[in-house]
Design a protein around this motif. Structure first.
Motif, PDB file in Angstrom:
ATOM      1  N   GLU A   1      95.344  79.066-136.309  1.00  0.00           N
ATOM      2  CA  GLU A   1      94.436  79.984-137.004  1.00  0.00           C
ATOM      3  C   GLU A   1      93.339  79.208-137.724  1.00  0.00           C
ATOM      4  O   GLU A   1      93.635  78.279-138.489  1.00  0.00           O
ATOM      5  CB  GLU A   1      95.215  80.834-138.023  1.00  0.00           C
ATOM      6  CG  GLU A   1      94.365  81.837-138.778  1.00  0.00           C
ATOM      7  CD  GLU A   1      95.183  82.670-139.771  1.00  0.00           C
ATOM      8  OE1 GLU A   1      94.620  83.522-140.450  1.00  0.00           O
ATOM      9  OE2 GLU A   1      96.424  82.429-139.856  1.00  0.00           O
TER      10      GLU A   1
ATOM     11  N   ASP B   1      91.697  85.475-136.962  1.00  0.00           N
ATOM     12  CA  ASP B   1      91.827  86.338-138.141  1.00  0.00           C
ATOM     13  C   ASP B   1      90.449  86.947-138.357  1.00  0.00           C
ATOM     14  O   ASP B   1      89.469  86.228-138.571  1.00  0.00           O
ATOM     15  CB  ASP B   1      92.274  85.528-139.370  1.00  0.00           C
ATOM     16  CG  ASP B   1      92.513  86.395-140.607  1.00  0.00           C
ATOM     17  OD1 ASP B   1      93.565  86.255-141.245  1.00  0.00           O
ATOM     18  OD2 ASP B   1      91.617  87.214-140.925  1.00  0.00           O
TER      19      ASP B   1
ATOM     20  N   HIS C   1      94.956  88.250-136.380  1.00  0.00           N
ATOM     21  CA  HIS C   1      95.322  88.706-137.722  1.00  0.00           C
ATOM     22  C   HIS C   1      94.281  89.742-138.079  1.00  0.00           C
ATOM     23  O   HIS C   1      93.139  89.400-138.388  1.00  0.00           O
ATOM     24  CB  HIS C   1      95.308  87.542-138.722  1.00  0.00           C
ATOM     25  CG  HIS C   1      96.618  86.839-138.851  1.00  0.00           C
ATOM     26  ND1 HIS C   1      96.800  85.792-139.720  1.00  0.00           N
ATOM     27  CD2 HIS C   1      97.813  87.022-138.236  1.00  0.00           C
ATOM     28  CE1 HIS C   1      98.057  85.368-139.649  1.00  0.00           C
ATOM     29  NE2 HIS C   1      98.684  86.103-138.763  1.00  0.00           N
TER      30      HIS C   1
ATOM     31  N   ASP D   1      97.213  91.138-140.999  1.00  0.00           N
ATOM     32  CA  ASP D   1      97.328  90.193-142.122  1.00  0.00           C
ATOM     33  C   ASP D   1      96.458  90.716-143.252  1.00  0.00           C
ATOM     34  O   ASP D   1      95.241  90.558-143.224  1.00  0.00           O
ATOM     35  CB  ASP D   1      96.862  88.787-141.703  1.00  0.00           C
ATOM     36  CG  ASP D   1      96.846  87.817-142.887  1.00  0.00           C
ATOM     37  OD1 ASP D   1      96.299  86.710-142.739  1.00  0.00           O
ATOM     38  OD2 ASP D   1      97.371  88.189-143.958  1.00  0.00           O
TER      39      ASP D   1
HETATM   40 MN    MN Z   1      95.465  85.260-141.452  1.00  0.00          MN
END
Ligand code: MN
Ligand code: LRH
Length: 425
Positions: A217, A252, A279, A321
């Motif tokens: 990530e 993300d 995410h 997330d």
């Molecule tokens: Mn994240």
């Protein structure tokens, strides 16, 4: 008399068309879209929607806040078992969230097989294991990119422990985000830190058992406010290519500079076979971790469109997330799941055939309007039918709110206050 128009032919025969030159890399060319793909009928859209599984984050169920204050929510989960129980409730109310991601050590326990059994009793499984390489004092200057080799080794060892935990709970995904970075020019050597990054990731990768994936990530800033060692998709992609097939990039949606075309990053990673997962969340300014689709639902639609028509989306981990600082945690999670389903349903309704024709004709506005048509379509009846078919309420948030769940949890758990960073001063 001119030959009848055939977009497939037109595109291929256009002199400077790139397809010929890219024949050797045919796998990059999305030829399938050129084929006459009839608009997706409702039943095939429903089957694609039924296949969509969304993983929720354990940390999204607990009290969270900003450095200014953490506003405790009545009934918010306080332990890993309560967080898994809430994830189980979200699955029972949506029918499409069969896994919960854990963060170690936030969710650490002594008996992981027992925790896996507990999750199964709640009707879900344990999904991605997230190592935490930012939560202890020794990581002030970084973790696997830290100048001190002993601290780097301890960080790598923590990732190895998380791999063992994943094996114990039947998880096949290690989801790794590094807070590593610097705050001032000259604080550390940027190339040395990059070398440490690649070495550290290599050590972690070498510890993966067959079949387990490492999702890398990236994030463009915070907590590093001058440099971040894994700042963007390019650095993550280079690292994953260097590591091997079990390493892929995690996008993300809140980790990009303003103005970034996130769906184009998704399209390129998909084309390269490097997209491992998402995410999902949304932001107006920085990494705000707000409810996905709450600020820019059109961006979420554009991202899900790359998934809907791009192919190669089989093995993507769709994970949320978020941190819910001022709202209820469970209904916020339910709304997030509904927003992702809504965006995907609209994306599946794009008339790909007409779009390919308009694109081939260079009909710029025509092509754009075909995409808008799908975005502006009302997919609530389609999603209501999906939820009826999987045996859940047509509106999971309404079902949660009218079902008395919040009051029951508040009575059972009370309200746990949490100190914010500043308050611990
Ligand atoms: Mn994240
Ligand atoms: C970092 C991040 C990462 C998690 C954390 C909770 O901003 O997105 O994925 O470890 O949030």
């Amino acid at each position: 008399m001119a030959r009848p128009y055939n977009p497939r032919q037109a595109r291929v025969n256009r002199p400077n068309s790139t397809f010929e030159t890219q024949q050797i890399e045919g796998r990059f060319v999305n030829v399938s879209r050129m084929v006459q793909t009839p608009p997706m009928d409702e039943s095939s859209a429903l089957s694609r929607l039924r296949d969509l599984e969304i993983e929720t984050p354990s940390w999204g169920y607990g009290n969270s806040g900003t450095r200014f204050h953490v506003y405790p929510w009545p009934g918010a989960a306080r332990t890993v078992h309560e967080r898994i129980a809430d994830a189980g409730l979200v699955h029972r109310l949506t029918g499409c969230c069969p896994a919960v991601a854990l963060h170690i050590p936030w969710d650490a326990v002594d008996d992981y097989p027992a925790l896996q059994r507990y999750a199964q009793e709640q009707g879900i499984r344990i999904g991605a294991i997230n190592p935490n390489l930012f939560g202890s004092d020794e990581y002030r200057l970084g973790s696997i990119c830290h100048p001190d080799a002993a601290i780097r080794e301890r960080a790598i060892e923590h990732c190895r422990e998380c791999i063992q935990i994943a094996e114990q709970v039947g998880s096949t995904v290690i989801s790794l985000w590094l807070a590593d970075g610097t705050n001032y020019p000259g604080q550390d050597d940027l190339r040395d830190r990059h070398a440490r990054l690649l070495h550290g990731l290599g050590e972690v990768y070498a510890s993966l058992p067959p079949g387990m994936r490492l999702l890398v990530e990236y994030k463009f800033f915070e907590p590093g406010f001058y440099s971040t060692d894994l700042p963007d998709w390019g650095t993550a992609a280079l690292a994953c290519r260097r590591l091997g097939e079990q390493a892929q990039v995690l996008v993300d949606t809140g980790h990009h500079p303003q103005g970034t075309n996130v769906e184009q990053i998704v399209a390129v990673l998909l084309a390269e076979g490097l997209l491992g997962g998402f995410h999902f969340n949304n932001r107006k300014y920085a990494d705000d971790d707000l409810i996905v689709g709450s600020i820019d639902p059109f961006e979420l639609f554009r991202i899900m469109r790359e998934i809907a028509h791009g192919g190669g989306a089989e093995n993507i981990a769709f994970m949320i997330d978020q941190s819910h600082n001022i709202e209820g945690k469970i209904d916020a999670m339910l709304q997030s799941v509904m927003n992702i389903q809504t965006a995907y349903a609209k994306a599946l309704l794009v008339d790909e055939q007409r779009l390919a024709e308009a694109q081939a004709e260079g009909d710029v506005l025509g092509a754009h309007r075909i995409v808008l048509e799908a975005f502006e379509s009302d997919v609530r009846p389609l999603l209501a039918r999906l939820r009826r078919e999987v045996g859940v309420d047509e509106d999971p948030v309404a079902a949660f709110r009218s079902g008395g769940f919040a009051d029951a949890l508040a009575r059972e758990r009370g309200t746990a206050s949490v100190e914010s960073a500043y308050e611990r001063l």
